[in-house]
Every structure is written in C-alpha cells, then in structure tokens.
Design an enzyme around this catalytic site. Structure first.
Site, PDB file in Angstrom:
ATOM      1  N   ARG A   6      54.257   3.413 -50.771  1.00  0.00           N
ATOM      2  CA  ARG A   6      53.570   4.643 -50.334  1.00  0.00           C
ATOM      3  C   ARG A   6      53.828   5.763 -51.344  1.00  0.00           C
ATOM      4  O   ARG A   6      52.934   6.554 -51.656  1.00  0.00           O
ATOM      5  CB  ARG A   6      54.040   5.065 -48.952  1.00  0.00           C
ATOM      6  CG  ARG A   6      53.285   4.495 -47.761  1.00  0.00           C
ATOM      7  CD  ARG A   6      53.235   2.978 -47.744  1.00  0.00           C
ATOM      8  NE  ARG A   6      52.638   2.420 -46.551  1.00  0.00           N
ATOM      9  CZ  ARG A   6      53.338   1.972 -45.501  1.00  0.00           C
ATOM     10  NH1 ARG A   6      54.657   2.023 -45.479  1.00  0.00           N
ATOM     11  NH2 ARG A   6      52.698   1.457 -44.465  1.00  0.00           N
ATOM     12  N   ASP A 174      54.259  -8.295 -41.413  1.00  0.00           N
ATOM     13  CA  ASP A 174      54.188  -7.321 -40.316  1.00  0.00           C
ATOM     14  C   ASP A 174      52.767  -6.762 -40.155  1.00  0.00           C
ATOM     15  O   ASP A 174      52.033  -6.629 -41.131  1.00  0.00           O
ATOM     16  CB  ASP A 174      55.172  -6.159 -40.555  1.00  0.00           C
ATOM     17  CG  ASP A 174      54.901  -5.436 -41.854  1.00  0.00           C
ATOM     18  OD1 ASP A 174      54.591  -6.115 -42.866  1.00  0.00           O
ATOM     19  OD2 ASP A 174      54.974  -4.193 -41.885  1.00  0.00           O
ATOM     20  N   GLU A 175      52.440  -6.445 -38.929  1.00  0.00           N
ATOM     21  CA  GLU A 175      51.266  -5.631 -38.607  1.00  0.00           C
ATOM     22  C   GLU A 175      49.972  -6.148 -39.239  1.00  0.00           C
ATOM     23  O   GLU A 175      49.118  -5.363 -39.645  1.00  0.00           O
ATOM     24  CB  GLU A 175      51.513  -4.169 -39.038  1.00  0.00           C
ATOM     25  CG  GLU A 175      52.662  -3.523 -38.284  1.00  0.00           C
ATOM     26  CD  GLU A 175      53.001  -2.113 -38.763  1.00  0.00           C
ATOM     27  OE1 GLU A 175      53.390  -1.308 -37.907  1.00  0.00           O
ATOM     28  OE2 GLU A 175      52.877  -1.824 -39.976  1.00  0.00           O
ATOM     29  N   TYR A 267      65.246   3.646 -38.262  1.00  0.00           N
ATOM     30  CA  TYR A 267      64.103   4.084 -39.060  1.00  0.00           C
ATOM     31  C   TYR A 267      64.343   5.537 -39.501  1.00  0.00           C
ATOM     32  O   TYR A 267      64.138   6.483 -38.728  1.00  0.00           O
ATOM     33  CB  TYR A 267      62.800   3.941 -38.265  1.00  0.00           C
ATOM     34  CG  TYR A 267      62.153   2.579 -38.484  1.00  0.00           C
ATOM     35  CD1 TYR A 267      62.942   1.429 -38.558  1.00  0.00           C
ATOM     36  CD2 TYR A 267      60.789   2.444 -38.645  1.00  0.00           C
ATOM     37  CE1 TYR A 267      62.370   0.179 -38.779  1.00  0.00           C
ATOM     38  CE2 TYR A 267      60.201   1.204 -38.862  1.00  0.00           C
ATOM     39  CZ  TYR A 267      61.002   0.079 -38.929  1.00  0.00           C
ATOM     40  OH  TYR A 267      60.433  -1.150 -39.151  1.00  0.00           O
ATOM     41  N   ASP A 269      62.774   7.430 -41.350  1.00  0.00           N
ATOM     42  CA  ASP A 269      61.634   8.353 -41.455  1.00  0.00           C
ATOM     43  C   ASP A 269      61.386   9.048 -40.112  1.00  0.00           C
ATOM     44  O   ASP A 269      60.660  10.038 -40.045  1.00  0.00           O
ATOM     45  CB  ASP A 269      60.359   7.626 -41.910  1.00  0.00           C
ATOM     46  CG  ASP A 269      59.979   6.452 -41.008  1.00  0.00           C
ATOM     47  OD1 ASP A 269      60.897   5.750 -40.511  1.00  0.00           O
ATOM     48  OD2 ASP A 269      58.774   6.228 -40.806  1.00  0.00           O
ATOM     49  N   TRP A 317      60.716   4.450 -44.726  1.00  0.00           N
ATOM     50  CA  TRP A 317      59.268   4.455 -45.002  1.00  0.00           C
ATOM     51  C   TRP A 317      58.901   5.835 -45.530  1.00  0.00           C
ATOM     52  O   TRP A 317      59.383   6.850 -45.009  1.00  0.00           O
ATOM     53  CB  TRP A 317      58.493   4.115 -43.729  1.00  0.00           C
ATOM     54  CG  TRP A 317      58.889   2.785 -43.164  1.00  0.00           C
ATOM     55  CD1 TRP A 317      59.662   2.552 -42.060  1.00  0.00           C
ATOM     56  CD2 TRP A 317      58.569   1.497 -43.683  1.00  0.00           C
ATOM     57  NE1 TRP A 317      59.810   1.194 -41.860  1.00  0.00           N
ATOM     58  CE2 TRP A 317      59.164   0.523 -42.840  1.00  0.00           C
ATOM     59  CE3 TRP A 317      57.822   1.063 -44.786  1.00  0.00           C
ATOM     60  CZ2 TRP A 317      59.040  -0.854 -43.065  1.00  0.00           C
ATOM     61  CZ3 TRP A 317      57.695  -0.314 -44.999  1.00  0.00           C
ATOM     62  CH2 TRP A 317      58.294  -1.245 -44.155  1.00  0.00           C
ATOM     63  N   THR A 318      58.040   5.894 -46.543  1.00  0.00           N
ATOM     64  CA  THR A 318      57.914   7.150 -47.286  1.00  0.00           C
ATOM     65  C   THR A 318      56.548   7.821 -47.178  1.00  0.00           C
ATOM     66  O   THR A 318      56.235   8.689 -47.991  1.00  0.00           O
ATOM     67  CB  THR A 318      58.245   6.916 -48.770  1.00  0.00           C
ATOM     68  OG1 THR A 318      57.391   5.877 -49.259  1.00  0.00           O
ATOM     69  CG2 THR A 318      59.700   6.517 -48.943  1.00  0.00           C
ATOM     70  N   GLU A 319      55.756   7.452 -46.174  1.00  0.00           N
ATOM     71  CA  GLU A 319      54.451   8.131 -46.058  1.00  0.00           C
ATOM     72  C   GLU A 319      54.597   9.652 -46.217  1.00  0.00           C
ATOM     73  O   GLU A 319      53.810  10.295 -46.923  1.00  0.00           O
ATOM     74  CB  GLU A 319      53.839   7.859 -44.675  1.00  0.00           C
ATOM     75  CG  GLU A 319      53.252   6.479 -44.491  1.00  0.00           C
ATOM     76  CD  GLU A 319      54.251   5.507 -43.903  1.00  0.00           C
ATOM     77  OE1 GLU A 319      55.475   5.707 -44.075  1.00  0.00           O
ATOM     78  OE2 GLU A 319      53.799   4.525 -43.277  1.00  0.00           O
TER      79      GLU A 319
HETATM   80  C1  ACM Z   1      57.368  -2.144 -40.235  1.00  0.00           C
HETATM   81  O1  ACM Z   1      57.877  -1.093 -39.845  1.00  0.00           O
HETATM   82  N1  ACM Z   1      56.061  -2.254 -40.343  1.00  0.00           N
HETATM   83  C2  ACM Z   1      58.185  -3.300 -40.568  1.00  0.00           C
END
Ligand code: ACM
EC number: 3.2.1.52
Length: 408
Positions: A6, A174-175, A267, A269, A317-319
């Site tokens: 990201r 994932d996802e 998490y 973030d 996570w760096t969004e």
């Molecule tokens: C994730 O947070 N999509 C692993």
C-alpha cells in the site's frame, strides 16, 4: 508484518525499522510485497509487475464513503539486489525476512500489468484495471485459475525464493472474493475438469499447486486462515490466524503450525483510542493496554493447541500510514507491549511501570511514537474521515466470516 504494498517505504527506512525490531528482540519480519494497490518485488521474468503494477496515480485519502483521493502519484519497488542485501542486513541483526506475494485475491496490481491472468475477457479485465487500485478495501477482482496463471505465480515465487532464501514464503490467500469465479463459464469448466465443487475448493486447488511447486524447493507456504476454506492446501502449510480464534483452532487440530495475529489484539493500524483526534480512525480501539493484555495461549489451553503455536505476529497495514512518521505513530509504543507478549507468551503484566524508561529510549532514537495523552497536533488528520468500529460489530463480522471454514 509490514505492508510495503500500500505504501512503498525506501530501503533506509526499512533498515531503520529492522534495527528497531531487533532492539525489541523480535526475530521475523514478514514483508507484504504485493497487493491491489501496488507490486514492490522486481521480477525479471515479468517486468511489467513493477513497471505498471508498481505505480498508481493517486491514493484514497481517509476511509469510508466520504473518502476522496489525494491526487498524488505513488511509486516504488525493490530490486532483487536490494532485497538480497536487505536479507543479509536483517540476518546480521537476528531477523529473518519472510516475503509475501498475495494471491489469488488482492491482485489488481497484477491485473493492471498482465490482464490475461484475470477472470473473463482480458480486454475487459484491462479496462477495469488501468492501474493498481487507488482505493482501499476488498475488491471482487481475482486471478483466474488457468494452469498458465498458476505457472506464472509459481515462476514469480521461484524468483522470490532465489532472492530471499529460507524455507517459508507467504502466498496470501486472504479475502479472495469468489463471485467472479462463480459467475464465469470458463471457471465452471475448470471446476468440472478438476472435480471441484465450488470457489473455496478452487482456491485450495490453486494454493496447493503453488505449495507443491515450492515444496520441490524445500519451501513451505505461509497463508492467512482463509487458506483453510475448501481444504488445507498442504499438510505443512503455516497458518497465520487473524480473524479470531476459529481459524487458529482449526489449523492446530489439522496439525498445522500456527501464528497468532488476531486483529483485535495485534492490528497496529487500528485506532489507539476512541478520541476524535485519532488520525483516520479505523478498526476497533486497540490501546496500548489492550496490546499488553493479549494472552495468546492461555495457561489452560490444551496441548493440541499450544504445541502448534509457533509464534505471534503484529500486522502493520499501511493504507493510512503514508509517511515514516505516521508509521512510527501507529507502531510505537504498542510494539513494546507486543514484544513482551511475544517473548513471554503471556500478557505484559506491569508494562506501565516500564513505560517511562521505554519512552525515553524511543525518544533517544528519534521515534515519533504516540504520546500517552494522545496525538500531537501534527499527528492528527483533521477533516480526513475514518471508519471507527465497535468491538461488538467486529466480533459479529468475524463470526460471519469464519462460518465458511470447515468444522474440522
Ligand atoms: C488481512 O488482514 N487481510 C490478513
């Protein structure tokens, strides 16, 4: 785990980050190198991955329906030579780098570069993916399941193994939204040819093909707990369980090595308080105290579970972390509490009493951590929307999401 897909972070910043992890006694850094928004690993066989997939014209500013675009070009990737040097740099500090290439979802950067690997007519895939995604969230775009596509991902993974060495490579899992597969006549032909019932089984087939190819090099796959939908892709796959305890329990019962990274505790973030001053507040509240209270393997956990847990992991996570300073704000001082949990395998009791010394230590290293009283004015993002969530809402969502995991 650090998400450099990201937000590309220049190498000197990664070296500094590794120095800080080493000082915390942490011993693995998973590099999330690819995602919808960017591809950061130089592939010599598929140069468009970085030429096209490594740049985007703008990034979403904030989260939710009212988030706009920042209008700023974002680009960058790491060459293979740079990554080899980074592997050695980390190893000299006692840290193993584990690379992650995320498939079959989180693939819009791949499809911008090579639309023939998408589902349906390549011209339409190209039209939908003129560049990596400038938005954040979950997309229904996935790779197609042709043998040629699996071979392409396998080729890239071979390059990744050549560069990173080691015996573990992340393949994501994932996802990955299955709706395009389910609506696509050609994918239905593939399902019938392979004797598979649905998208979950197809994902397991896809990941198993990659696991087989890596296995021939003595490398195991690491994937997120969605990997267990359908069927476990490989008996020796390592499962990173992020959606509560269900995937971790299933993985352990199936005999997999398990890494615990439940979002509600790890998490980084997620927002650090429910004060309106928190910058771009997303996720549930994850305060310093919450991280310190993380009890990964409670004392009364059965041996079939505790014996399979090989570690814990914090995910960054760096969004919404678009600078080194914002990354520091999210990571510290919560990483200090997390590191104590990781060393001891239990909550970091009494962490508050060690905090003053720890904050002095961070100050001496120029770390732009979050002050205990809340963000300084320059750490706030007034007017940039977020999507704060309640714990209850997230728990209900996790129950719904993990309901698609097999019972055993
Ligand atoms: C994730 O947070 N999509 C692993």
């Amino acid at each position: 785990m650090l998400d450099v897909a990201r937000r590309f972070r220049p190498l000197p910043e990664l070296e500094r980050f590794i120095d800080l992890l080493a000082a915390h006694g942490l011993n693995v850094l998973q590099l999330h190198l690819t995602d919808d928004q960017g591809w950061r690993f130089e592939s010599r066989r598929y140069p468009q991955l970085t030429e096209v997939g490594g740049r985007r014209s703008a990034s979403q500013l904030g989260h939710g329906p009212n988030a706009g675009l920042d209008g700023r070009h974002h680009a960058g990737h790491y060459t293979q030579d740079e990554l080899r040097a980074l592997v050695a740099y980390a190893a000299a500090r006692g840290i193993r780098l584990v690379p992650e290439i995320d498939v079959p979802g989180h693939a819009k950067a791949i499809l911008a570069a090579y639309p023939e690997f998408g589902v349906g007519d390549p011209a339409e895939v190209a039209a939908r993916n003129r560049e990596p995604w400038t938005r954040f969230g979950i997309t229904d775009e996935v790779l197609n399941a042709e043998a040629a596509t699996v071979a392409f991902v396998g080729d890239v993974l071979e390059e990744v193994v050549d560069v990173f060495g080691g015996d573990l490579v992340g393949i994501g899992g994932d996802e990955a939204v299955k709706s395009r597969w389910e609506a696509d006549p050609r994918t239905h032909e593939l399902l019938a040819e392979r004797g598979l019932a649905n998208g979950h089984e197809l994902q397991a087939w896809f990941l198993r093909a990659l696991a087989d190819r890596l296995g021939r090099r003595g490398v195991r796959i690491l994937g997120w707990d969605e990997m267990l939908e359908g069927a476990a892709p490989a008996a020796d796959a390592v499962v990173a369980s992020w959606r509560g305890p269900v995937g971790a329990g299933l993985a352990a019962r199936l005999g997999h090595d398990v890494i615990l990274c439940p979002d509600l505790w790890t998490y980084l973030d997620y927002r650090q308080s429910d004060a309106p001053e928190e910058p771009i507040p997303v996720g549930t509240v994850l305060s310093l105290e919450d991280v310190a209270s993380f009890d990964p393997v409670p004392a009364d956990a059965p041996a079939w579970f505790s014996d399979r847990v090989i570690g814990v992991q914090a995910n960054v996570w760096t969004e919404h972390l678009d600078t080194r300073e914002r990354l520091d704000y999210a990571v510290f001082p919560r990483l200090g509490a997390f590191a104590e949990v990781a060393w001891n395998g239990r909550p970091a009791a009494g962490f508050e009493s060690r905090l003053p010394g720890y904050l002095d230590w961070l100050d001496a290293r120029g770390v732009d951590y979050r002050p205990l009283a809340g963000p300084r004015p320059d750490q706030q993002r007034p007017g940039v929307p977020g999507v704060p969530r309640s714990r209850e809402a997230r728990l209900a969502e996790l129950a719904r999401l993990t309901a698609t995991l097999p019972a055993e």
